[in-house]
Design a protein around this motif. Structure first.
Motif, PDB file in Angstrom:
ATOM      1  N   UNK A 102      30.021  51.816  -9.477  1.00  0.00           N
ATOM      2  CA  UNK A 102      29.912  51.056 -10.726  1.00  0.00           C
ATOM      3  C   UNK A 102      28.497  50.506 -10.833  1.00  0.00           C
ATOM      4  N   UNK A 103      27.528  51.414 -10.765  1.00  0.00           N
ATOM      5  CA  UNK A 103      26.116  51.042 -10.662  1.00  0.00           C
ATOM      6  C   UNK A 103      25.455  50.752 -12.011  1.00  0.00           C
ATOM      7  N   UNK A 104      26.205  50.889 -13.099  1.00  0.00           N
ATOM      8  CA  UNK A 104      25.687  50.500 -14.403  1.00  0.00           C
ATOM      9  C   UNK A 104      24.575  51.385 -14.925  1.00  0.00           C
ATOM     10  N   UNK A 105      23.608  50.770 -15.587  1.00  0.00           N
ATOM     11  CA  UNK A 105      22.512  51.508 -16.208  1.00  0.00           C
ATOM     12  C   UNK A 105      21.235  50.683 -16.154  1.00  0.00           C
ATOM     13  N   UNK A 219      14.186  47.249 -26.502  1.00  0.00           N
ATOM     14  CA  UNK A 219      15.633  47.483 -26.456  1.00  0.00           C
ATOM     15  C   UNK A 219      15.929  48.845 -27.063  1.00  0.00           C
ATOM     16  N   UNK A 220      15.437  49.871 -26.380  1.00  0.00           N
ATOM     17  CA  UNK A 220      15.521  51.232 -26.907  1.00  0.00           C
ATOM     18  C   UNK A 220      16.610  52.069 -26.241  1.00  0.00           C
ATOM     19  N   UNK A 221      17.598  51.403 -25.665  1.00  0.00           N
ATOM     20  CA  UNK A 221      18.706  52.130 -25.047  1.00  0.00           C
ATOM     21  C   UNK A 221      18.720  52.025 -23.545  1.00  0.00           C
ATOM     22  N   UNK A 222      19.703  52.668 -22.938  1.00  0.00           N
ATOM     23  CA  UNK A 222      19.893  52.601 -21.490  1.00  0.00           C
ATOM     24  C   UNK A 222      20.077  53.984 -20.890  1.00  0.00           C
ATOM     25  N   UNK A 223      19.814  54.071 -19.593  1.00  0.00           N
ATOM     26  CA  UNK A 223      19.996  55.326 -18.858  1.00  0.00           C
ATOM     27  C   UNK A 223      20.921  55.075 -17.680  1.00  0.00           C
ATOM     28  N   UNK A 255      28.925  51.877 -17.112  1.00  0.00           N
ATOM     29  CA  UNK A 255      27.772  52.484 -17.773  1.00  0.00           C
ATOM     30  C   UNK A 255      27.179  53.680 -17.039  1.00  0.00           C
ATOM     31  N   UNK A 256      27.514  53.845 -15.776  1.00  0.00           N
ATOM     32  CA  UNK A 256      26.984  54.992 -15.029  1.00  0.00           C
ATOM     33  C   UNK A 256      27.818  56.250 -15.257  1.00  0.00           C
ATOM     34  N   UNK A 257      28.970  56.110 -15.914  1.00  0.00           N
ATOM     35  CA  UNK A 257      29.904  57.230 -16.020  1.00  0.00           C
ATOM     36  C   UNK A 257      29.915  57.879 -17.397  1.00  0.00           C
ATOM     37  N   UNK A 258      30.431  59.083 -17.428  1.00  0.00           N
ATOM     38  CA  UNK A 258      30.532  59.871 -18.653  1.00  0.00           C
ATOM     39  C   UNK A 258      31.944  60.400 -18.774  1.00  0.00           C
ATOM     40  N   UNK A 264      37.069  64.636 -28.204  1.00  0.00           N
ATOM     41  CA  UNK A 264      36.659  65.800 -27.433  1.00  0.00           C
ATOM     42  C   UNK A 264      35.199  65.830 -27.052  1.00  0.00           C
ATOM     43  N   UNK A 265      34.482  64.740 -27.293  1.00  0.00           N
ATOM     44  CA  UNK A 265      33.057  64.676 -26.954  1.00  0.00           C
ATOM     45  C   UNK A 265      32.848  64.079 -25.567  1.00  0.00           C
ATOM     46  N   UNK A 266      31.828  64.574 -24.862  1.00  0.00           N
ATOM     47  CA  UNK A 266      31.467  64.018 -23.566  1.00  0.00           C
ATOM     48  C   UNK A 266      30.392  62.954 -23.789  1.00  0.00           C
ATOM     49  N   UNK A 267      30.722  61.684 -23.474  1.00  0.00           N
ATOM     50  CA  UNK A 267      29.863  60.560 -23.841  1.00  0.00           C
ATOM     51  C   UNK A 267      29.715  59.590 -22.671  1.00  0.00           C
ATOM     52  N   UNK A 268      28.490  59.078 -22.461  1.00  0.00           N
ATOM     53  CA  UNK A 268      28.269  58.015 -21.477  1.00  0.00           C
ATOM     54  C   UNK A 268      28.928  56.747 -22.002  1.00  0.00           C
ATOM     55  N   UNK A 269      29.586  56.000 -21.132  1.00  0.00           N
ATOM     56  CA  UNK A 269      30.432  54.889 -21.560  1.00  0.00           C
ATOM     57  C   UNK A 269      29.673  53.813 -22.333  1.00  0.00           C
ATOM     58  N   UNK A 270      28.881  52.982 -21.704  1.00  0.00           N
ATOM     59  CA  UNK A 270      28.048  52.037 -22.420  1.00  0.00           C
ATOM     60  C   UNK A 270      28.720  50.878 -23.128  1.00  0.00           C
ATOM     61  N   UNK A 271      30.021  50.707 -22.986  1.00  0.00           N
ATOM     62  CA  UNK A 271      30.729  49.592 -23.616  1.00  0.00           C
ATOM     63  C   UNK A 271      31.491  48.806 -22.558  1.00  0.00           C
ATOM     64  N   UNK A 272      31.337  47.473 -22.588  1.00  0.00           N
ATOM     65  CA  UNK A 272      32.034  46.636 -21.616  1.00  0.00           C
ATOM     66  C   UNK A 272      33.543  46.760 -21.715  1.00  0.00           C
TER      67      UNK A 272
END
Length: 408
Positions: A102-105, A219-223, A255-258, A264-272
């Motif tokens: 659970x290493x986040x972004x 604040x241009x996004x996260x990786x 946030x580290x997971x997809x 049906x889309x593969x998406x990085x989580x990014x939501x608490x």
């Protein structure tokens, strides 16, 4: 059973709690690189503003974990030997049966930058808070949720704020252009869209024009921080299944997971909100259970410059919008704008702006999960009392309008 959890954000902390609830005897260890325990990242703008002190947004402190019988380690996991089931932190080896990542972004900056701030952690918020005390003006690069919430906090502190956004609209991952333009009219700071930033250094932003300020927040996004699992399948994040598994005896959450979403889309989580749901699933499964994550539909909400907004699902296709009210006309309610999207058969997305947007969007979340048509949504019974809600609410009318469009 030995369970190691790397990261103590919303995902990791929730996993620890639910692993403990499922197995009272398991040996659970959680690693927290920051040392604050689990705190609300969404509340960081309140810390910047001074509405909350840092300790007030800590939800599960290091002491809480210890009292719950969870081994708390203030440290970073440097390496994991997946074949031997050993994690290494500060030269010490920790054996595990199950591992939860659970290493986040980290903040993602697509241009050269120096002398700037980002907003991801408690320390980031505290640094911004101190810098703001000496600033008269500020530039925020990025008009997403984090950027606008930071901009609002600085504005409330009396700082002149300018927001620069590369996309042609604000909140590009949350609203369509139409609703974004409506919300932007309510924002009390200068916003410039379509600005391509080339570099940031020493208070200067190099873009179409040169901009200068006493402080700059990027604040241009996260990786996704996925480096810890080289054996995992990694796209933009660590790819997991519905059980949050990433590899043998290994789970990845937050946030580290997809994930594969409802559409049906593969998406990085990014939501608490999804991170917490994943934490429940991974925590229970690591302790011997068999939980599955309901595919996300990406419900989002915030309140910026006094306006509550929310969205869910796919914001494309056939749409209908209704400018309504929270109460019957004679009760002098506040404005409530509802926009619904459909694919010709069923509801696929929604946006709401106005008081109670976050609660209203929950009705649309259920509609999407249940595959409801616009006609079914329009026919649903709703609670009514003049001082609380109209007999025919804004969502019902928007659904009626969408149904007519989809029948053409």
């Amino acid at each position: 059973m030995k369970i190691l959890i790397v990261g103590s954000g919303a995902a990791g902390a929730t996993a620890a709690q639910f692993a403990r609830k499922f197995d009272r005897k398991a040996e659970i260890t959680i690693f927290d690189e920051e040392g604050y325990g689990e705190y609300s990242k969404c509340a960081l703008p309140m810390v910047i503003l001074g509405e909350k002190e840092w300790n007030e947004i800590v939800e599960f402190s290091p002491e809480w974990f210890k009292k719950a019988g969870i081994n708390y380690v203030n440290g970073r996991v440097d390496e994991v030997d997946f074949s031997s089931h050993i994690a290494i932190s500060d030269g010490k080896e920790y054996e595990y049966d199950k591992l939860i990542i659970a290493t986040g972004a980290k903040a993602a900056i697509p241009f050269k930058a120096a002398g700037h701030h980002v907003l991801r952690t408690m320390e980031d918020a505290l640094r911004i808070r101190e810098a703001a005390k000496k600033a008269n003006n500020a530039i925020v690069i990025g008009a997403g949720l984090i950027g606008l919430e930071a901009a609002e906090a600085l504005h409330k502190m009396g700082i002149k704020v300018k927001v620069l956004e590369y996309m042609p609209q604000i909140l590009p991952s949350m609203l369509d252009r139409d609703m974004a333009d409506y919300v932007e009219k309510n924002i009390d700071v200068e916003v410039r869209t379509g600005v391509r930033v080339k570099a940031v250094e020493d208070g200067i932003v190099e873009a179409d024009d040169d901009y200068s300020a006493d402080m700059i927040i990027v604040a241009t996004g996260n990786r996704a921080s996925s480096h810890i699992c080289p054996v995992c399948k990694i796209n933009k994040g660590i790819v997991v299944d519905e059980r949050c598994m990433a590899y043998e005896d290994t789970y990845a959450i937050g946030d580290c997971s997809e994930v594969i979403d409802f559409f049906g889309n593969s998406v990085v989580v990014g939501l608490g909100s999804i991170a917490v749901k994943q934490g429940i699933v991974a925590g229970i499964n690591a302790a011997g259970g068999d939980e599955k994550l309901l595919p996300p539909v990406w419900a989002k909400t915030t309140k910026i410059f006094g306006m509550e907004i929310a969205s869910v699902g796919m914001l494309e296709g056939i749409s209908a919008k209704y400018n309504g009210s929270t109460l019957p006309e004679y009760m002098d309610g506040s404005k409530l704008v509802v926009k619904l999207f459909g694919d010709g058969n069923q509801i696929t997305g929604a946006e709401i702006a106005g008081d109670g947007a976050a609660l209203h969007i929950n009705k649309l979340i259920l509609s999407i999960y249940k595959g409801m048509s616009a006609k079914e949504l329009a026919s649903m019974e709703t609670a009514y009392a003049p001082v609380v809600a109209p007999a025919i609410d804004a969502i019902t009318i928007a659904a009626q309008l969408l149904d007519r469009k989809m029948r053409r």
